[in-house]
Design a protein around this motif. Structure first.
Motif, PDB file in Angstrom:
ATOM      1  N   LYS A   1     -14.843  -0.329  -9.593  1.00  0.00           N
ATOM      2  CA  LYS A   1     -15.803  -0.749  -8.575  1.00  0.00           C
ATOM      3  C   LYS A   1     -15.422  -2.088  -7.953  1.00  0.00           C
ATOM      4  N   ARG A   2     -14.178  -2.106  -7.446  1.00  0.00           N
ATOM      5  CA  ARG A   2     -13.679  -3.273  -6.713  1.00  0.00           C
ATOM      6  C   ARG A   2     -13.489  -2.856  -5.256  1.00  0.00           C
ATOM      7  N   PRO A   3     -14.528  -2.904  -4.449  1.00  0.00           N
ATOM      8  CA  PRO A   3     -14.443  -2.365  -3.080  1.00  0.00           C
ATOM      9  C   PRO A   3     -13.444  -3.087  -2.195  1.00  0.00           C
ATOM     10  N   GLN A   4     -13.322  -4.404  -2.350  1.00  0.00           N
ATOM     11  CA  GLN A   4     -12.382  -5.139  -1.499  1.00  0.00           C
ATOM     12  C   GLN A   4     -10.946  -4.714  -1.785  1.00  0.00           C
ATOM     13  N   ASP A   5     -10.615  -4.611  -3.091  1.00  0.00           N
ATOM     14  CA  ASP A   5      -9.268  -4.160  -3.452  1.00  0.00           C
ATOM     15  C   ASP A   5      -9.031  -2.725  -2.984  1.00  0.00           C
ATOM     16  N   ALA A   6     -10.047  -1.886  -3.100  1.00  0.00           N
ATOM     17  CA  ALA A   6      -9.911  -0.490  -2.664  1.00  0.00           C
ATOM     18  C   ALA A   6      -9.664  -0.416  -1.162  1.00  0.00           C
ATOM     19  N   ALA A   7     -10.365  -1.245  -0.391  1.00  0.00           N
ATOM     20  CA  ALA A   7     -10.165  -1.247   1.062  1.00  0.00           C
ATOM     21  C   ALA A   7      -8.764  -1.719   1.419  1.00  0.00           C
ATOM     22  N   ASP A   8      -8.289  -2.776   0.735  1.00  0.00           N
ATOM     23  CA  ASP A   8      -6.930  -3.273   0.997  1.00  0.00           C
ATOM     24  C   ASP A   8      -5.884  -2.214   0.653  1.00  0.00           C
ATOM     25  N   LEU A   9      -6.058  -1.554  -0.477  1.00  0.00           N
ATOM     26  CA  LEU A   9      -5.101  -0.516  -0.884  1.00  0.00           C
ATOM     27  C   LEU A   9      -5.144   0.674   0.071  1.00  0.00           C
ATOM     28  N   SER A  10      -6.323   1.001   0.577  1.00  0.00           N
ATOM     29  CA  SER A  10      -6.422   2.097   1.552  1.00  0.00           C
ATOM     30  C   SER A  10      -5.651   1.770   2.818  1.00  0.00           C
ATOM     31  N   ARG A  11      -5.723   0.507   3.261  1.00  0.00           N
ATOM     32  CA  ARG A  11      -4.961   0.110   4.449  1.00  0.00           C
ATOM     33  C   ARG A  11      -3.459   0.171   4.174  1.00  0.00           C
ATOM     34  N   ILE A  12      -3.058  -0.220   2.960  1.00  0.00           N
ATOM     35  CA  ILE A  12      -1.634  -0.141   2.601  1.00  0.00           C
ATOM     36  C   ILE A  12      -1.156   1.308   2.641  1.00  0.00           C
ATOM     37  N   ILE A  13      -1.959   2.202   2.067  1.00  0.00           N
ATOM     38  CA  ILE A  13      -1.579   3.615   2.033  1.00  0.00           C
ATOM     39  C   ILE A  13      -1.515   4.182   3.454  1.00  0.00           C
ATOM     40  N   ALA A  14      -2.502   3.837   4.286  1.00  0.00           N
ATOM     41  CA  ALA A  14      -2.507   4.339   5.664  1.00  0.00           C
ATOM     42  C   ALA A  14      -1.281   3.852   6.427  1.00  0.00           C
ATOM     43  N   SER A  15      -0.939   2.573   6.266  1.00  0.00           N
ATOM     44  CA  SER A  15       0.246   2.035   6.959  1.00  0.00           C
ATOM     45  C   SER A  15       1.515   2.691   6.444  1.00  0.00           C
ATOM     46  N   ALA A  16       1.591   2.896   5.130  1.00  0.00           N
ATOM     47  CA  ALA A  16       2.782   3.531   4.555  1.00  0.00           C
ATOM     48  C   ALA A  16       2.924   4.970   5.029  1.00  0.00           C
ATOM     49  N   ARG A  17       1.796   5.666   5.147  1.00  0.00           N
ATOM     50  CA  ARG A  17       1.868   7.050   5.614  1.00  0.00           C
ATOM     51  C   ARG A  17       2.288   7.112   7.085  1.00  0.00           C
ATOM     52  N   ARG A  18       1.828   6.155   7.898  1.00  0.00           N
ATOM     53  CA  ARG A  18       2.284   6.126   9.295  1.00  0.00           C
ATOM     54  C   ARG A  18       3.780   5.878   9.364  1.00  0.00           C
ATOM     55  N   LEU A  19       4.263   4.966   8.512  1.00  0.00           N
ATOM     56  CA  LEU A  19       5.697   4.700   8.481  1.00  0.00           C
ATOM     57  C   LEU A  19       6.457   5.912   7.963  1.00  0.00           C
ATOM     58  N   GLU A  20       5.895   6.600   6.984  1.00  0.00           N
ATOM     59  CA  GLU A  20       6.533   7.811   6.469  1.00  0.00           C
ATOM     60  C   GLU A  20       6.608   8.884   7.551  1.00  0.00           C
ATOM     61  N   HIS A  21       5.544   8.994   8.348  1.00  0.00           N
ATOM     62  CA  HIS A  21       5.541   9.964   9.447  1.00  0.00           C
ATOM     63  C   HIS A  21       6.636   9.634  10.463  1.00  0.00           C
ATOM     64  N   LEU A  22       6.813   8.343  10.766  1.00  0.00           N
ATOM     65  CA  LEU A  22       7.869   7.923  11.684  1.00  0.00           C
ATOM     66  C   LEU A  22       9.241   8.240  11.114  1.00  0.00           C
ATOM     67  N   VAL A  23       9.439   7.958   9.833  1.00  0.00           N
ATOM     68  CA  VAL A  23      10.730   8.235   9.199  1.00  0.00           C
ATOM     69  C   VAL A  23      11.019   9.730   9.195  1.00  0.00           C
ATOM     70  N   ASN A  24       9.989  10.534   8.910  1.00  0.00           N
ATOM     71  CA  ASN A  24      10.178  11.986   8.941  1.00  0.00           C
ATOM     72  C   ASN A  24      10.564  12.467  10.334  1.00  0.00           C
ATOM     73  N   ASN A  25       9.948  11.885  11.350  1.00  0.00           N
ATOM     74  CA  ASN A  25      10.310  12.251  12.725  1.00  0.00           C
ATOM     75  C   ASN A  25      11.756  11.885  13.028  1.00  0.00           C
ATOM     76  N   LEU A  26      12.175  10.706  12.577  1.00  0.00           N
ATOM     77  CA  LEU A  26      13.572  10.293  12.770  1.00  0.00           C
ATOM     78  C   LEU A  26      14.525  11.262  12.095  1.00  0.00           C
ATOM     79  N   LEU A  27      14.199  11.640  10.876  1.00  0.00           N
ATOM     80  CA  LEU A  27      15.064  12.550  10.135  1.00  0.00           C
ATOM     81  C   LEU A  27      15.114  13.921  10.805  1.00  0.00           C
TER      82      LEU A  27
END
Length: 346
Positions: free
Chosen positions: A134-160
């Motif tokens: 029940k650490r909402p601030q940490d959960a929100a920060d980690l969610s943003r990290i995951i979202a950014s990483a997935r966007r970058l993963e989508h870009l890398v997949n498109n490049l490949l």
């Protein structure tokens, strides 16, 4: 003397042609007069006194224009050969650069995907722990990290995938698939990007659309790219995904419309809209995002699936992209589609 040297060493093509015409005409005149003299005096033993003037007049009337014309055509052929050699060398250099770019993209994409997968995996584990503790601030920060990483993963997949398409290394695997499930999966993947701009995604499927035979993964990737593009340039709006069946010569087609209420596309962007690494909007509009790969990859994949992508757009009112693909794709038709893609790319 300097003037004579400049005349004997002309710089312009016209001067060279005139000089060569003069020299060849003079040579023709000498040979013609000599032959005329031998024929009339030595062979025919002409009674009247021989004069070369008539022969010279005929040579001077006929030789210069015909000689100039022949030299001009020769010069044109020589220039054409030179231009062809230059174009062939430039094409060979461009093909070498393109091959190097393709290898670089493929190698770089593979190197980036491995650490990205690790970042996403560890972040998801940490997110689960933060939610349990029940650490909402940490959960929100980690969610943003995951979202950014997935966007970058989508870009890398498109490049490949773009590198694989250029290298002709993508295979199409037709199989039965459920159209609704494919569309729902694409919408779920695009939902975070749409939510970040406060957009709503609506799905409308015609009753006649149920199942099909195609590469559902590649088809879903096309829909996801169109949804991601719509989400980038739409704020506080609605993105509608509409699927219908259309009867065409040779079979049924799946028509998927992705309609947004965004800023639209300027007409001058049409020639480069589906080109790799070209932005849909200019920086001056303050809306440019991404690397300009989504639409280019979508069109290539759609053509690989035997279909295509088209669009209509109005500035400040929105755009509608239409993905058309056959509902009964076979390995033979996918091979023909791949040949067509290679022909278009060439």
């Amino acid at each position: 003397m300097p003037r004579l040297m400049r005349f004997l060493n002309p710089k312009s093509a016209l001067q060279r042609l005139l000089l060569h015409t003069f020299a060849i005409t003079a040579a023709i005149a000498v040979v013609a007069v000599l032959c005329d003299y031998l024929v009339n005096v030595w062979l025919l033993h002409a009674v009247a006194q021989y004069t070369p003037w008539s022969t010279l007049v005929i040579v001077l009337i006929t030789a210069p224009p015909s000689t100039y014309f022949l030299l001009l055509q020769t010069e044109k052929v020589r220039n054409a050969k030179s231009m062809l050699a230059t174009e062939q060398a430039a094409r060979a250099a461009a093909e070498a650069v393109n091959a190097a770019r393709t290898r670089f993209l493929a190698n770089t994409s593979h190197e980036l995907r491995t650490p990205l997968s690790g970042i996403i995996g560890y972040s998801e584990l940490m997110l689960e722990g933060a939610e349990q503790d029940k650490r909402p601030q940490d959960a929100a920060d980690l969610s943003r990290i995951i979202a950014s990483a997935r966007r970058l993963e989508h870009l890398v997949n498109n490049l490949l995938d773009l590198a694989k398409l250029d290298a002709d290394r993508i295979d199409v695997r037709p199989a039965f698939f459920n159209v609704r499930e494919m569309l729902c999966a694409a919408i779920e993947a695009a939902s975070p990007a749409a939510a970040s701009n406060r957009n709503i995604i609506k799905l409308e499927i015609d009753d006649a659309v149920s199942t099909g035979v195609s590469d559902a993964d590649r088809l879903g990737q096309c829909v996801l790219n169109l949804l991601s593009n719509a989400a980038k340039f739409t704020s506080d709006g609605v993105i509608t995904v509409r699927a219908a069946r259309e009867r065409r010569e040779g079979g049924d087609w799946l028509m998927i419309d992705v309609i947004d209420t965004g800023i639209g596309i300027a007409p001058e962007r049409a020639p480069v809209l589906f080109e790799p690494f070209m932005q849909t909007h200019t920086d001056g509009e303050g809306q440019a995002q991404g690397a300009g790969l989504g639409l280019a990859l979508t069109r290539k994949l759609a053509r690989l699936l035997g279909g295509d992508v088209s669009y209509v757009s109005t500035l400040q009112k929105g755009s509608r992209f239409t993905l058309a693909a056959p509902l009964a794709l076979t390995p033979e038709s996918s091979a023909l589609a791949a040949d067509a893609v290679r022909t278009v790319a060439a």
